[in-house]
Design a protein around this motif. Structure first.
Motif, PDB file in Angstrom:
ATOM      1  N   ARG A  21       0.854  -1.136  -0.073  1.00  0.00           N
ATOM      2  CA  ARG A  21       0.194  -0.154  -0.061  1.00  0.00           C
ATOM      3  C   ARG A  21       0.879   1.364   0.044  1.00  0.00           C
ATOM      4  O   ARG A  21       0.673   2.219  -0.743  1.00  0.00           O
ATOM      5  CB  ARG A  21      -1.006   0.032   1.088  1.00  0.00           C
ATOM      6  N   PHE A  22       1.985   1.337   0.997  1.00  0.00           N
ATOM      7  CA  PHE A  22       2.727   2.534   0.947  1.00  0.00           C
ATOM      8  C   PHE A  22       3.443   2.700  -0.616  1.00  0.00           C
ATOM      9  O   PHE A  22       3.738   3.691  -0.906  1.00  0.00           O
ATOM     10  CB  PHE A  22       3.855   2.162   1.910  1.00  0.00           C
ATOM     11  N   ASP A  23       4.040   1.415  -1.016  1.00  0.00           N
ATOM     12  CA  ASP A  23       4.503   1.412  -2.485  1.00  0.00           C
ATOM     13  C   ASP A  23       3.606   2.103  -3.547  1.00  0.00           C
ATOM     14  O   ASP A  23       4.051   2.871  -4.347  1.00  0.00           O
ATOM     15  CB  ASP A  23       4.934   0.310  -2.795  1.00  0.00           C
ATOM     16  N   THR A  24       2.372   1.717  -3.364  1.00  0.00           N
ATOM     17  CA  THR A  24       1.386   2.301  -4.309  1.00  0.00           C
ATOM     18  C   THR A  24       0.855   3.837  -4.157  1.00  0.00           C
ATOM     19  O   THR A  24       0.940   4.637  -4.906  1.00  0.00           O
ATOM     20  CB  THR A  24      -0.009   1.389  -4.314  1.00  0.00           C
ATOM     21  N   ASN A  25       0.566   4.124  -2.818  1.00  0.00           N
ATOM     22  CA  ASN A  25       0.087   5.406  -2.417  1.00  0.00           C
ATOM     23  C   ASN A  25       1.176   6.441  -2.004  1.00  0.00           C
ATOM     24  O   ASN A  25       0.807   7.629  -2.026  1.00  0.00           O
ATOM     25  CB  ASN A  25      -0.717   5.232  -1.290  1.00  0.00           C
ATOM     26  N   GLY A  26       2.589   6.186  -1.450  1.00  0.00           N
ATOM     27  CA  GLY A  26       3.294   6.822  -0.940  1.00  0.00           C
ATOM     28  C   GLY A  26       2.784   7.264   0.401  1.00  0.00           C
ATOM     29  O   GLY A  26       3.378   8.311   1.007  1.00  0.00           O
TER      30      GLY A  26
END
Length: 117
Positions: A21-26
């Motif tokens: 999720r962090f990789d996708t959304n920052g």
């Protein structure tokens, strides 16, 4: 995402899904409700050169440089730390515990020590 605070030390541990999720959304955020108040902690990609943190509006935010974030999400690298300021910061992938615990660990990373003989 889990948070651990001890004195001037702040540590975040992320599951596989959290890292994705962090990789996708920052950006990734969790919250804990204390009656009418809500405490939040977040991870945000930033243009900083190092891992930093701030506290505003009842929210702790750890800021992770873009280059670190991209490398971390796409490799087996466990984490990053910054111990150069007044607060020690650590972000790492959450491994499965070697001991039996009741907590669901199905989304945690395999513990490297479990492969040793």
């Amino acid at each position: 995402m889990k948070i651990r605070i001890k004195g001037n030390s702040l540590r975040y541990r992320l599951t596989k899904t959290d890292v994705e999720r962090f990789d996708t959304n920052g950006y990734l955020e969790e919250s804990t409700h204390f009656g009418a108040k809500v405490f939040k902690y977040a991870l945000q990609r930033s243009t900083n050169d190092t891992l930093t943190a701030g506290f505003d509006d009842d929210t702790i935010t750890m800021y992770m440089p873009v280059t670190m974030a991209l490398e971390w999400a796409s490799t087996d690298l466990v984490g990053y730390e910054n111990n150069t300021g007044p607060m020690y910061l650590l972000i790492e992938k959450d491994f499965k515990c070697l001991d039996n615990i009741a907590e669901d660990q199905s989304d945690n990373y395999p513990n490297p020590l479990s492969f040793k003989v």
